[in-house]
Scaffold this active site. Structure first.
Site, PDB file in Angstrom:
ATOM      1  CB  SER A   1       0.853 -14.138  48.327  1.00 53.91           C
ATOM      2  OG  SER A   1       2.132 -14.677  48.489  1.00 53.91           O
TER       3      SER A   1
ATOM      4  CD  GLU B   1       2.951 -16.139  55.718  1.00 54.80           C
ATOM      5  OE1 GLU B   1       1.805 -15.929  55.285  1.00 54.80           O
ATOM      6  OE2 GLU B   1       3.982 -15.884  55.082  1.00 54.80           O
TER       7      GLU B   1
ATOM      8  CE1 TYR C   1      -2.307 -24.716  61.859  1.00 49.75           C
ATOM      9  CE2 TYR C   1      -2.479 -22.422  62.536  1.00 49.75           C
ATOM     10  CZ  TYR C   1      -2.355 -23.755  62.862  1.00 49.75           C
ATOM     11  OH  TYR C   1      -2.252 -24.126  64.162  1.00 49.75           O
TER      12      TYR C   1
ATOM     13  NE  ARG D   1      12.466 -16.757  68.727  1.00 47.20           N
ATOM     14  CZ  ARG D   1      11.413 -16.379  68.004  1.00 47.20           C
ATOM     15  NH1 ARG D   1      10.246 -16.189  68.580  1.00 47.20           N
ATOM     16  NH2 ARG D   1      11.518 -16.181  66.704  1.00 47.20           N
TER      17      ARG D   1
END
Lengths: 312, 564
Positions: B181, B265, B267, B460
């Site tokens: 990236s 990350e 966004y 979660r």
């Protein structure tokens, strides 16, 4: 060629999906469950205040949701392509754009204001009720840190909560200076009603998170740190067992790290604490006696030898 | 293609799609390994990311199956923890971020009128690093898959508690995809800054290119932090350092470093999705984007604020009040530019003549779903409320509304929108509508009820639960929904595969687009354009069509959108 002729009723699927989603929303609200749209509460004032704050946000959220989705739905139906229709070639509208920017900001200022107004009730523990528990463990502490919030009169039942894979341990400040002799329990925390209980939350291996939904928010148990929270169970809840579980992934059996808080009357609590204390003292005495057998000093040895193997 | 009319007058010449193949493009399967063509690399990015999307989706369905019944014993806790770890990592590192790089690679040079990226070889390196990261990570499932969650919180991810190599595979993935990236981002930045067509100032750049520019800048700012953090974790695990373990180290340091990367990350994933929607809406509303400058500015403001909100992931940690309050207010602030964008998009539809083609349908679905994710974010930003909602299924619902309802719907809208350009053929509209219907219904069933699951007390990352309250009922609704969602996605993927062979021929500009990628054949030749006319507005292709009308008398409005 009209778009309807090229792809019959393209709106139908979208409208159907919208309708189904809206129906789903309505069906959910129809279910008679308290915790469908709001957090759990009822066990402590801070949980109730969080619930109230949440509901205020919920009302605003529904207004924004229906307004925005409504305008969206209206635009796509009203301004769908028709023969001869001409799109307005607008590039923007500064006043309108400034307007909705300010509008969004105003909503957030309101939310911030409400939050700050309700914050003290959520974070600061009140004094215990007049007939709450006030025995060992509620002595005011002299040096509380800023994070360790105490009631105005400084008297609260202090319990140290320790998270470890995959069990919770509770240590009660029972007045004994030697913390190793303090009353402790695993899994189920017994607490008196009408009494402010302050928790010091720690962990000894990985991060865990203390959470009993009806008694307020969750607070992480982080190795090397102490986190603080409190609750005060109303007097009419004596006999209730509140359930919660670890809320931060802590390993394979994270799902099985359950915590219970059992509310009892202050009198019952006094008896429970005293009984626990007695059994710990008794256990200590037993250990001392056993130690004399297993790891005897010279003096012990002499008496033991004469008792077990009398000289022939 | 019409040959260049060399006798034509240079100034009044009617613009036409001109692109002669200056260099014979290499063909055959080896060309995919040796290529430096941004379009081929873009396609490889898109396809690879979609393969990882399918893998991540299968993991999600297995997770939902396990949760379909209370006290289920279908999966062991070990397998379950590995599944959600790999699912989360796949969707973030191997699907959403790289598929945006795929769109960027394919489209940025075309949209700005360039012939390739600034550094074509770096571009190829970027793709192969991404693929290597994915392969290394997935190889771990044959040895010891990671079980610590995609956030890899310490001390759980330390050697003492996660001795297996799965965490190391995850660290390796973070490094490889990170290098990928970073290299790609520098490439995007340089390309966008230097290679725009004549006349395309910053104020005329397509909004998608704006979001890729900001995506690149955010990646350049955030990736070094995660690279440092995972390196520290690696040395903690294997070389005797102690950054994240008490008493000398601090587990909270990991959380700060991770989320300083992790929130930008979000966004990085969603801004290009905003860009895709900003391209689709004006084309199908037949109307200019409403408030171009405001949308571009909102992108920049969101990115800036996105760097200042990371600790809202840490509201339940032992942190001082000032930290909680600061991060609540900064998270509030980010709602303003996000709201501005939503209002501008709806205003773009307002008084248009909306043509309901598949890209637009997905864009509208994006608007209606992303809004829910945005609103639930407000609940989570208020830290006392977050104390109840944090780490529950409410949060799971929130970020899936953002990343699936927002990201995935925009991605599929983008795939439908640019499919004709990439493949030269039209996708099947009817199949797209059916797919969207299933996806919309599936997403709503799966994730709307998960808000209630969280409110009902379900945390979660638990592999089993007792049927207390309505937990089993809610979970069953969610599990049924997940299969609708999966079916909808499969239908669209099938649509792409089928239409690539059987779809109607698209021609250069089937949607009557606004931007320069439509001013070249579909698929474009290797050099993209022979010549690009001077850009005079944010809608150069519309200008070109008007000029063609004026000078040739053929009105493009007579030509309706390609029908099937």
């Amino acid at each position: 060629m009209a778009p309807t002729a090229t792809y019959p009723n393209p709106r139908r699927i979208l409208i159907a999906a919208f309708a189904l989603a809206a129906l789903g929303l309505l069906a959910f609200t129809g279910v008679a469950s308290a915790d469908l749209l709001t957090p759990q509460s009822g066990g402590s004032p801070n949980a109730d205040d969080i619930d109230t704050l949440y509901k205020i946000v919920l009302v605003l959220a529904f207004i924004i949701f229906f307004a925005v989705e409504g305008v969206l739905l209206y635009s796509i139906i009203k301004y769908r392509h028709r023969k001869g229709a001409v799109a307005a070639q607008i590039h923007g509208n500064t006043r309108l754009e400034i307007g909705w920017t300010i509008g969004a900001a105003v909503i957030l200022v309101i939310l911030g204001g409400v939050t700050f107004a309700m914050l003290p009730g959520i974070r600061n523990p009140p004094n215990s009720q007049a007939n709450g528990y006030s025995g060992p463990g509620t002595e005011p502490i002299k040096f509380a840190s800023a994070a360790d919030r105490q009631p105005p009169n400084g008297r609260a039942l202090r319990i140290a909560v320790n998270g470890q894979q995959y069990v919770w341990r509770y240590t009660y400040a029972d007045g004994d200076k030697n913390r190793l002799n303090n009353v402790f329990a695993y899994n189920t925390m017994v607490v008196p009603t009408g009494t402010t209980v302050t928790l010091e939350i720690r962990a000894q291996d990985v991060i865990h998170s203390w959470w009993i939904p009806q008694l307020g928010g969750k607070f992480d148990a982080v190795p090397g740190h102490t986190n603080y929270t409190w609750f005060q169970i109303p007097e009419d809840k004596a006999g209730t067992v509140f359930r919660g579980q670890c809320a931060e992934l802590c390993g394979r059996n994270h799902a099985n790290m359950i915590a219970y808080v059992k509310a009892v009357t202050p009198e019952q609590f006094k008896l429970w604490l005293a009984a626990k204390k007695r059994s710990i003292d008794a256990a200590n005495r037993d250990v001392i006696a056993q130690r004399k057998v297993l790891f005897p000093t010279a003096a012990d040895k002499a008496t033991q030898d004469s008792a077990v193997n009398p000289t022939p | 293609m019409a040959a260049v009319d060399t006798t034509a007058q240079s100034v009044t010449r009617v613009p036409q799609v001109l692109a002669s193949k200056v260099e014979r493009p290499s063909t055959g399967w080896t060309s995919w390994f040796t290529t430096t063509d941004h379009k081929k690399i873009g396609i490889m990015y898109l396809v690879t990311a979609l393969v990882f999307f399918i893998l991540g989706g299968v993991e999600a369905l297995m997770i939902r199956l396990q949760l379909g019944a209370a006290d289920n014993t279908l999966l062991s806790p070990q397998v379950y923890n590995a599944l959600f770890t790999i699912h989360g990592t796949t969707m973030v590192f191997l699907f959403v971020v790289p598929i945006m790089a795929g769109f960027g690679n394919y489209l940025v040079p075309l949209m700005i009128g360039a012939r390739d990226m600034a550094f074509p070889k770096l571009n190829a390196l970027s793709y192969w690093m991404f693929l290597a990261g994915g392969v290394v990570f997935y190889a771990s499932i044959f040895f010891s898959p990671p079980e610590m969650g995609w956030t890899a919180y310490t001390p759980l991810s330390e050697k003492a508690f996660s001795p297996g190599g799965g965490v190391d595979a995850w660290i390796f993935l973070a490094h490889l995809t990170g290098i990928s990236s970073l290299v790609g981002s520098v490439n995007f930045y340089v390309t966008i800054a230097n290679m725009r067509a004549p006349g395309m100032g910053w104020g005329r750049m397509p909004l998608f290119v704006w979001t890729i520019l900001i995506y690149a800048i955010l990646l350049i700012l955030a990736l070094p932090v995660i690279a440092a953090a995972v390196t520290m974790l690696l040395t903690d695990r294997h070389f005797g350092t102690n950054f994240f373990m008490p008493p000398d180290g601090d587990p909270l340091l990991w959380q700060h470093l991770f989320w300083f990367f992790g929130h930008p990350e979000v966004y990085i994933m969603i801004l290009p999705a905003f860009g895709i929607v900003s391209e689709i809406l004006p084309v199908f509303a037949r109307k200019p984007i409403f408030g171009y400058k405001a949308i571009a500015a909102a992108t920049v403001v969101i990115a800036f604020l996105g760097l200042l909100v990371w600790a809202h992931h840490m509201f339940t940690t032992p942190s001082p009040s000032v930290v909680l309050i600061f991060f609540m207010l900064s998270s509030f602030l980010i709602a303003i530019p996000t709201g501005v964008k939503i209002f501008n998009w709806i205003a773009t539809l307002w008084r248009g003549t909306i043509v309901f083609k598949s890209p637009l349908l997905f864009a509208i679905a994006f608007l209606s779903l992303f809004l829910i994710g945005g609103i639930s974010g407000i609940f989570l930003a208020i830290f006392p409320v977050d104390w109840q909602l944090h780490d529950t299924y409410f949060v799971v619902a929130h970020f899936h509304y953002v990343i699936v309802g927002g990201g995935v719907f925009a991605i599929f809208g983008g795939l439908y929108y640019w499919f004709p350009k990439i493949s030269g053929r039209m996708p099947n509209e009817r199949l797209a509508q059916v797919s969207l219907g299933f996806m919309y219904l599936g997403l709503t069933l799966t994730f709307l009820i998960q808000h209630s699951l969280g409110l009902d007390g379900m945390p979660r990352r638990i592999y089993e639960y007792q049927d207390i309250g309505n937990l089993e009922l809610y979970n069953q609704i969610s599990t049924v929904g997940s299969w609708f969602l999966g079916l909808g996605i499969v239908l669209s993927l099938y649509n792409f595969v089928r239409s690539a062979k059987k779809g109607a021929i698209a021609g250069p500009d089937p949607w009557l687009g606004n931007t320069l990628e439509w001013f070249t054949p579909s698929p474009p030749p290797q050099n993209n354009f022979d010549e690009v006319p001077r850009v005079r507005s944010i809608e150069p292709m519309k200008d070109i069509r008007r000029q063609v009308e004026r000078q040739s008398g053929i009105t493009s409005d007579d030509r309706e959108l390609v029908s099937h």
